[in-house]
Design a protein around this motif. Sequence first.
Motif: not given
Length: 347
Positions: A55-58, A75-81
């Motif tokens: 959650s620090q990244i979130v 769109e080329e960043v896959l964000y999965l935290p």
Amino acid sequence: MKIRFLIITLTILSLFMHISLEWVVPFCETTSSYWYFANKRKIFNEAKVLVIGDSQIVSGISPDVIAELEGVLVEEVLYLPKPSQQPEGILADSLEVVYKLPKLKKVYVNLSPLNTSKNSVTDASRQLFYSFGNFSSHTITHPLLQKAYFSNLTDFSWKLIVSVFPYFGLSSNLNRLVYDPIAQSDVPRRKQEFKFIQDSMTKNQGSWVWKFIGEDPTLKESEEFPNLNTQVLAGKRDLSMQIWWECLQLWEKRNLEVVILRIPFSPKMEKDMMQTNANFVADMFFRAVTTNPNKKKVVVFDFKSVFLEDYQYFADLTHLNLKGRDAFAKILKKVLFDHAHSTSQGM
């Protein structure tokens, strides 16, 4: 006849639970709501950058900032935290996606004492996996993930039961609503957070300032935390460290650049951690990585000291607020620019 009736009844009950789950989850605490929506994220196969962590990244880094840093489309960043995420979850998610992303070049991940020690977050992450985590083959076949999630048959059986009857995974959340007046009074806020998290998943891949429901939450210097004790974070969880090294090996095999971040906690927490030496294990790992000649594609940026007097940048003890996220983005851009410039000069 009785057996057939039982099977039909259980099937209908399972279907009802799956269909109505979204109506029940808003009554749960924040982290459960986030994990519920996180499992609905779509994997963009053309992604070039993977962002993964807790959650620090979130709360602290948005996909837009990463896209700007890397010169790619959002769109080329896959964000999965995910909140409360531990290294086993980071490894499981990495195994799930890195082989599906032929254009992937870089990984951003955060590491801190919260995911190198055995603490309450470790236990929470395990329970969140049972309640909402993906039941993938990697979690069963990989030795380290198997040790983390399914060390015995009971754990495996419980995950199976929750997969079929998802209400069981919410039992601890819902039970508190029966006897805990504080949880009962918190329901309106939980429902608001549920909507804000849902909206953040649609518009920002899940980037959401922690506890934000319209007004930027701000930590006050005068605020007291009588239960603050970071001594437990000073210990080392051996399994966590094994998994962190396994993550690095996986990313290396895929020839990926890796940026490890130590995102700052609030001044109160950072100062308490200095007294308890809670950063020792993470710092040792950082040194081992940066001095290893085989880890040329791995860089570490330690920001634990950047906001030691800036209470206004935090929503609570561990999360940056909106103002803090903007301030941190400026620092991150400068540091990464300086790093890229110094690297190119040395080539």
